[in-house]
Design a protein around this motif. Sequence first.
Motif: not given
Length: 334
Positions: A199-220
């Motif tokens: 559950p924590t990994l799922q929450r943090q992976l969403a945080l990782f993906s959203e941070t990249r999106k906000t920065l204008g970076k492509p999905p990993a």
Amino acid sequence: MKSGLGLSVQHSPDDSQAGRFQEHLEQVRLASAVGFDSVWASQHYLSAPFTYFQPIPVLARVAADAGRMSLGTGVLLLPLHHPVEIAEQIATLDVICGGRFIFGVGLGYRDVENQAVGQDPRERVGRLVEGLEIIERLWTGEPVSYAGRHFNLKDVRISMPPLQRPRPPIWMAANADGGVRRAARLGDAWLMNPHTTLPTLQRQLALFSETRKTLGKPPATEIPLIKECYVAPDTATAVAEARPFLGPKYEAYRQWEQDKALPAGESFASDFEALARDRFLLGDPARVREEIARYRDALGVTTIIVRVQWPGMAQAQVLRTIRLLGEQVFPHLR
């Protein structure tokens, strides 16, 4: 899904260290033969109550036995090093392995390691950020000048750039949410740690993906996960045989205060069954397949890196796990 073998470079000081290293070579040869895609070595210093083989010389040696497998640091503690040294060392390793090197880096969490090399633990983040920026610039092969808080360079050109262009991929380990955001900003992938529950990994992976999106970076394009893993003909045997070795390793982690680096809501339970639940991959081939598939489906994992040995474990047990994974687990997950 690709598979990686994380070499368990910690051992009992009473063991023959030369003998244990020869066992690692045998593990790598078997992993290559049964279809693993990569081999990894991690880093800690001052690792009492265990010994610890350091990753750069280990990977340089196992490259000769790795065949087509990629090599990776999983992870190298960059704040403890000077970026010029690491840029040169990793470029050399990338050439040695034919351009199949993955640069896994981490912040580290043990003050004793920083203090032993004369670094203020409070400067870890700054040294990591500056060091990674310098390494990426040095890997271009062009002269680099840099004036930072921690490092200063004037017209520095490393001896040899890495074989991969523009550079080897950078996978950044992180535990806390701030580190996950940093990995999204600075890395190509977030290397998810083996200590955190799903559950924590799922929450943090969403945080990782959203941070990249906000920065204008492509999905990993890579979503790697490390897991402790032990496979036996039946689940009861797997749990019974892993417990005497995996339990003491996590007791050492408690002594190192590794649990204090975990994200909010996570801890190392003292009871082995509670510790293992939703954290370790222990069982027969079918059960371990199901568990890996659960993480793949929940997180989109593209590479699973398994650590299959802990201090004191016999080589025969390690080789059995590698063989069962290669022959009865991973072929069903590719």
